[in-house]
Scaffold this motif. Sequence first.
Motif, PDB file in Angstrom:
ATOM      1  N   PHE A  47       0.806  -1.223   0.000  1.00 37.20           N
ATOM      2  CA  PHE A  47       0.000   0.000   0.000  1.00 37.20           C
ATOM      3  C   PHE A  47       0.841   1.277   0.000  1.00 37.20           C
ATOM      4  O   PHE A  47       0.281   2.371  -0.123  1.00 37.20           O
ATOM      5  CB  PHE A  47      -0.907   0.031   1.238  1.00 37.20           C
ATOM      6  CG  PHE A  47      -1.883  -1.103   1.302  1.00 37.20           C
ATOM      7  CD1 PHE A  47      -3.038  -1.099   0.541  1.00 37.20           C
ATOM      8  CD2 PHE A  47      -1.655  -2.178   2.144  1.00 37.20           C
ATOM      9  CE1 PHE A  47      -3.946  -2.140   0.617  1.00 37.20           C
ATOM     10  CE2 PHE A  47      -2.549  -3.232   2.223  1.00 37.20           C
ATOM     11  CZ  PHE A  47      -3.696  -3.211   1.447  1.00 37.20           C
ATOM     12  N   GLN A  48       2.146   1.163   0.168  1.00 34.24           N
ATOM     13  CA  GLN A  48       2.966   2.345   0.419  1.00 34.24           C
ATOM     14  C   GLN A  48       2.831   3.401  -0.667  1.00 34.24           C
ATOM     15  O   GLN A  48       2.649   4.585  -0.386  1.00 34.24           O
ATOM     16  CB  GLN A  48       4.435   1.939   0.593  1.00 34.24           C
ATOM     17  CG  GLN A  48       4.746   1.211   1.890  1.00 34.24           C
ATOM     18  CD  GLN A  48       4.654   2.110   3.122  1.00 34.24           C
ATOM     19  OE1 GLN A  48       4.232   3.249   3.050  1.00 34.24           O
ATOM     20  NE2 GLN A  48       5.042   1.577   4.249  1.00 34.24           N
ATOM     21  N   GLU A  49       2.949   3.002  -1.923  1.00 35.41           N
ATOM     22  CA  GLU A  49       2.877   3.978  -3.017  1.00 35.41           C
ATOM     23  C   GLU A  49       1.492   4.609  -3.093  1.00 35.41           C
ATOM     24  O   GLU A  49       1.359   5.832  -3.268  1.00 35.41           O
ATOM     25  CB  GLU A  49       3.222   3.305  -4.341  1.00 35.41           C
ATOM     26  CG  GLU A  49       3.272   4.272  -5.515  1.00 35.41           C
ATOM     27  CD  GLU A  49       3.771   3.613  -6.787  1.00 35.41           C
ATOM     28  OE1 GLU A  49       3.110   3.794  -7.841  1.00 35.41           O
ATOM     29  OE2 GLU A  49       4.819   2.916  -6.733  1.00 35.41           O
ATOM     30  N   SER A  50       0.460   3.805  -2.930  1.00 36.83           N
ATOM     31  CA  SER A  50      -0.912   4.296  -2.984  1.00 36.83           C
ATOM     32  C   SER A  50      -1.179   5.302  -1.854  1.00 36.83           C
ATOM     33  O   SER A  50      -1.783   6.353  -2.069  1.00 36.83           O
ATOM     34  CB  SER A  50      -1.886   3.124  -2.887  1.00 36.83           C
ATOM     35  OG  SER A  50      -3.219   3.550  -3.050  1.00 36.83           O
ATOM     36  N   LEU A  51      -0.710   4.978  -0.651  1.00 31.81           N
ATOM     37  CA  LEU A  51      -0.911   5.876   0.484  1.00 31.81           C
ATOM     38  C   LEU A  51      -0.130   7.166   0.316  1.00 31.81           C
ATOM     39  O   LEU A  51      -0.604   8.250   0.658  1.00 31.81           O
ATOM     40  CB  LEU A  51      -0.509   5.178   1.784  1.00 31.81           C
ATOM     41  CG  LEU A  51      -1.331   3.950   2.184  1.00 31.81           C
ATOM     42  CD1 LEU A  51      -0.806   3.367   3.485  1.00 31.81           C
ATOM     43  CD2 LEU A  51      -2.805   4.301   2.309  1.00 31.81           C
ATOM     44  N   SER A  52       1.073   7.058  -0.189  1.00 31.65           N
ATOM     45  CA  SER A  52       1.898   8.246  -0.415  1.00 31.65           C
ATOM     46  C   SER A  52       1.226   9.184  -1.418  1.00 31.65           C
ATOM     47  O   SER A  52       1.182  10.403  -1.213  1.00 31.65           O
ATOM     48  CB  SER A  52       3.285   7.831  -0.918  1.00 31.65           C
ATOM     49  OG  SER A  52       4.081   8.961  -1.190  1.00 31.65           O
TER      50      SER A  52
END
Length: 236
Positions: A47-52
């Motif tokens: 999820f890191q890229e999506s959350l960023s």
Amino acid sequence: MRLLRREYPIQDLKLDAGDTSEMLFSGYGAVFGNIDAIGDVIEPGAFQESLSEAKKSGIWPSMLLQHGGFFGSAEDQMPVGIWTEMGEDGHGLKLTGKLADIERGRDAYTLMKMEPRPAITGLSIGYIPIEWENRSKPEDPRRKLKKVKLMEVSLVTFPANDQARVSHVKTLEETNSMSDVERYMRDVYGMPRSEAKTVIAMIKRYLPRDAGDDSQEALIKAALNRNLQILGGENA
């Protein structure tokens, strides 16, 4: 790519028994390393890229009920609140949400705090898979999801995975110490720790000098509640 959905139950539900003007809760929208009903597993970092991107753009994943009924009406697709915090930890996708003070938000909140058990017990994510690894052996998960685009997180009745649930709903009345009060002010109102301490110190200046610790805590909570009521538009 089509939108997929993945459900988890709501854990350790704790709800505000008093004022419902802040209908807050937290929990996990996804759990890492856990195989869901269709054989997929989400990997840490997915999820890191999506959350960023969401935090940078200000356009966060929506909060819906039952995924908006899939292809339901415009009312079904209307969000019932907002996610105020989202982030990955060692367990999964950790969320804090706030239900809207609208009929469907209040209904959901009422169902979540029913006794002797909540009527709504699940969270579910709607996502688009971006990167994954297919199984190489029959005993492996069907897919290991390495990157997903998170579109929405819903409160649902029937979860497909038993390990992600709402874990906490915040209330000032349930705080037991000044540290808890400070944490409440930070979590609910986004105050930095220094500002929360300053607010409490200012209230203490006007308390009776002979008030004991328990009395001080009660008076501080009462003062905070009254100020929040005034800010919310209630008469002084």
